[in-house]
Design a protein around this motif. Structure first.
Motif, PDB file in Angstrom:
ATOM      1  N   ARG A   1       0.832  -1.210   0.000  1.00 45.34           N
ATOM      2  CA  ARG A   1       0.000   0.000   0.000  1.00 45.34           C
ATOM      3  C   ARG A   1       0.871   1.267   0.000  1.00 45.34           C
ATOM      4  O   ARG A   1       1.019   1.931  -1.013  1.00 45.34           O
ATOM      5  N   ASP A   2       1.518   1.558   1.121  1.00 45.82           N
ATOM      6  CA  ASP A   2       2.319   2.786   1.202  1.00 45.82           C
ATOM      7  C   ASP A   2       3.504   2.688   0.244  1.00 45.82           C
ATOM      8  O   ASP A   2       3.913   3.677  -0.370  1.00 45.82           O
TER       9      ASP A   2
ATOM     10  N   HIS B   1       5.032   4.706  12.703  1.00 52.42           N
ATOM     11  CA  HIS B   1       5.092   4.631  11.241  1.00 52.42           C
ATOM     12  C   HIS B   1       6.108   5.680  10.781  1.00 52.42           C
ATOM     13  O   HIS B   1       5.770   6.859  10.632  1.00 52.42           O
TER      14      HIS B   1
ATOM     15  N   HIS C   1       8.879   7.253   8.193  1.00 51.63           N
ATOM     16  CA  HIS C   1       9.514   7.329   6.870  1.00 51.63           C
ATOM     17  C   HIS C   1      10.977   7.717   7.109  1.00 51.63           C
ATOM     18  O   HIS C   1      11.315   8.338   8.116  1.00 51.63           O
TER      19      HIS C   1
ATOM     20  N   ASN D   1       9.322   4.333   3.395  1.00 46.65           N
ATOM     21  CA  ASN D   1       9.169   3.981   4.812  1.00 46.65           C
ATOM     22  C   ASN D   1      10.456   3.342   5.316  1.00 46.65           C
ATOM     23  O   ASN D   1      11.316   2.923   4.546  1.00 46.65           O
TER      24      ASN D   1
END
Ligand code: HMG
Ligand code: MG
Length: 329
Positions: A29-30, A228, A230, A270
């Motif tokens: 997804r990301d 989360h 990055h 990420n």
């Protein structure tokens, strides 16, 4: 201490860290949402299957957003049925609104995520809403998801992402009270867990610990928090360790370090799952992930995308950076 196998770090446990970390894999997804060239649906499905085969048990599969906003994930309806029922694996999906929830539930999704912002600029850019309008949009999504009966135990799990928790490309540093307010609102509306997003990768370790401490003071338990990060400025692992020291045991990462957000300039990939697994393994923290299989998956995906993985661990383990005399004949 134990002697490492080739390609694995020496295990040297540190005190007061969680015994096990649940990795929330966001590569499909990301990781893929920002790719310009359309990745074929079958390749996406194989990516998810390979990640599951490498031992990942939470794999964020796609988004049920408006296809014009994220064209790469416009095939969610085609992809989700190809994934099948992978034993022991949860496949969360992003749903911004009731339309997205309907699409996800119709396909049997058991885990959904809404995605809020701590800043007005990103709420506008990402959701075409103010922060409070976005929260109002999520409220029926979360309520209806909690009433739905798709999950194994008859329940649908709801994650609440919270973006721009540390800095915002338009607004600069983000005051912690702004983050705490939206975090509280997401939990109060019924989210089962939060994921604190450092969308543009500007956080540093003490900032992470300050935010976690203030969330605790406002009654948000650490057990409900995932992180989360990055890796724009190379801080993602340091920030993860800071969160683990605070007791966090859910960490988002993306295989091979893929990723970025199409609606936040300067958002890069990420934290790479391989880099995370290397560190956790060295610390003696269980993840259930086979680093060799995971690395092979990221090398395979990098070949499909036509560029090498930015993950240091993938590069080290896949021989790309070795001098010729170190390579096997
Ligand atoms: P909008 O333009 O305000 O939409 O976008 P609307 O509510 O006015 O509806 C307009 C039309 O879109 C309607 O169709 C709706 O039915 C349709 P019409 O009646 O005109 O024919 N529509 C939809 N169609 C399919 N699926 C849907 C859907 N919703 C409306 N779900 C909207 C609002 C929320 C839809 C839009 O802004 C959007 O899709 N945004 C998604 C952006 C996104 O996915 N960003 C990336 C994920 S967030 C992220 O990466 C950060 C994270 O990783 C954490 C971190 O790093 O910080 C999670
Ligand atoms: Mg993200």
């Amino acid at each position: 201490m134990t002697t490492p196998a080739p390609g694995l770090p020496m295990v040297v446990p540190a005190p007061d860290l969680p015994a096990r970390v649940r990795i929330h894999e966001v590569g499909p997804r990301d990781g893929l949402q920002n790719e310009k060239a359309t990745v074929p649906t079958k390749i996406k499905a194989e990516f998810v299957h390979r990640l599951a085969d490498a031992g990942l048990t939470t794999i964020e599969a796609t988004s049920f957003v408006h296809p014009k906003w994220v064209p790469q994930l416009a095939d969610a309806e085609q992809l989700f049925p190809l994934l099948g029922d992978l034993p022991g694996v949860e496949l969360p999906v992003l749903v911004p609104n009731e339309r997205g929830l309907d699409r996800a539930l119709a396909l049997g999704a058991r885990r959904v995520a809404v995605f809020a912002s701590a800043t007005e600029s990103f709420a506008r850019a990402n959701l075409n809403r103010t922060v409070d309008e976005a929260l109002a949009m999520f409220e029926p999504v979360v309520r209806r998801a909690k009433e739905a009966r798709n999950g194994h135990d008859g329940k649908v799990h709801v994650r609440g992402y919270l973006s721009m928790c540390f800095g915002d490309p338009w607004e600069g540093p983000v005051p912690i009270h702004q983050v705490v307010r939206v975090a509280r609102a997401l939990l109060d509306m019924g989210c089962d867990e939060l994921s604190l997003g450092d969308t543009i990768g500007v956080a540093t370790p003490a900032h992470v610990q300050d935010l976690l401490a203030q969330l605790n003071e406002e009654g948000v338990p650490t057990s409900a928090i995932g992180v989360h990060f990055h890796d724009t400025y190379g801080q993602a692992l340091a920030n993860t360790l800071a969160a683990l020291q605070h007791g966090v045991s859910t960490v988002d990462a993306s295989a091979g370090g893929l990723g970025g957000c199409p609606y936040a300039r300067s958002a890069t990939g990420n934290l790479a799952t391989e880099d995370l697994v290397w560190m956790l393994r060295g610390l003696g923290i269980e993840t259930g992930v086979d680093l060799g299989r995971l690395t092979a998956t990221s090398v395979w995906m990098a070949e499909r995308l036509g560029r090498p993985s930015p993950s240091r661990t993938v590069r080290a383990l896949s021989h790309e950076d070795r001098a010729p005399d170190q390579q096997e004949q």
